[in-house]
Design a protein around this motif. Structure first.
Motif: not given
Length: 315
Positions: A131-132, A182-183, A255-257, A288-291
């Protein structure tokens, strides 16, 4: 004289000179004359396909989020591989191979039963590193693109094409591996937390949480909330459940929680960010979610549009 005559007779005649640009433009207009209605039909097909695909994807994500994420992740993993092999992008292919091997091992460790006490931290450390790194590489790529657009590459005697290529490649690497990391981290987070027993996506936890146990990793908490730890502090959510600071940050950011791992209460991420610079990581995650839609589903939608045009005989 006879030698030169024989050579001139044996050589092929020189090719005719190309027509001027104006003549080429007129020939193009003649060739495509009468195609305005066909082109308009193709544009309408493209717009309609995009709208229908967007509605279908949104409904799929809302009704069956788990299957949507798995299919999207599989496409993001396979679609770039097809283009890299087809276009001989060996540099990307080698990096993709290293990322796939290490991530496969991490996912393998995260899905083992019983879960090792060291696995949750290992998983979060790996995906936090990805991520970093993706964040840093993406920002550098963006700055290089801006650097080239403002013409600063001239001061360093760098060609605009070269610096722009470097910026675009770095930006793509950062965004692609950021989305993939991320996924995979979200899948590992769900599986590990469910295996430990303090978290259940569909119902009540199977184990009771005590005050000295972290619900993310299942290990004891050795530092009090108000006490400053040597290596790591302890963090308490608004629901009064306490966790290792590294675990809850990995759970929420990597973890996107955005819920408590035990009681599923909403987590205020802004309250967790003591440093204002850390808030950019949340915005980066949203980017990242948008892309993800652009990388995973856009090639599929364009392929469907081409198939419709081919079936209807549109050129």
């Amino acid at each position: 004289f006879s030698l030169s005559l024989s050579l001139s007779l044996s050589l092929p005649p020189p090719p005719p000179p190309p027509p001027p640009p104006r003549v080429q433009h007129e020939r193009l207009h003649v060739k495509h004359r009468g195609h305005e209605a066909m082109h308009a039909e193709m544009v309408l097909i493209l717009i309609a396909t995009l709208v229908v695909a967007q509605i279908v994807l949104v409904q799929w994500k809302q009704r069956h989020n788990r299957s949507y994420n798995l299919v999207t992740l599989l496409q993001m993993w396979v679609v770039p591989l097809y283009f890299t092999i087809k276009l001989y992008w060996w540099r990307f292919l080698s990096m993709w191979g290293m990322f796939s091997v290490i991530t496969s091992y991490v996912v393998f460790r995260a899905t083992r039963k019983p879960l090792s006490c060291r696995t949750p931290r290992m998983v979060y450390k790996w995906f936090l590193l990805i991520y970093k790194l993706s964040y840093a590489v993406g920002v550098i790529g963006y700055l290089v693109i801006m650097f080239t657009m403002f013409g600063f590459n001239v001061f360093f005697r760098i060609k605009a094409e070269d610096s722009m290529d470097v910026g675009v490649i770095m930006l793509f690497y950062g965004l692609y591996y950021g989305v993939m990391g991320r996924d995979f981290a979200e899948i590992c987070s769900d599986y590990m937390a469910s295996t430990i027993g303090y978290y259940n996506m569909g119902g009540m936890p199977s184990r009771s949480l005590t005050d000295d146990i972290c619900a993310v990793c299942g290990q004891k908490i050795l530092v009090d909330v108000d006490e400053e730890g040597i290596i790591e502090d302890t963090y308490q959510l608004s629901c009064n459940h306490i966790f290792h600071e590294f675990c809850i940050r990995g759970w929420c950011i990597v973890g996107k929680k955005q819920t408590c791992p035990y009681c599923n209460e909403k987590v205020d991420l802004k309250r967790m960010m003591n440093n204002p610079w850390e808030r950019t990581h949340v915005l980066y995650g949203q980017l990242l979610d948008w892309l993800r839609y652009l990388v995973a589903w856009q090639p599929i939608i364009i392929g469907i549009v081409h198939g419709i045009n081919f079936t209807l005989g549109l050129e």
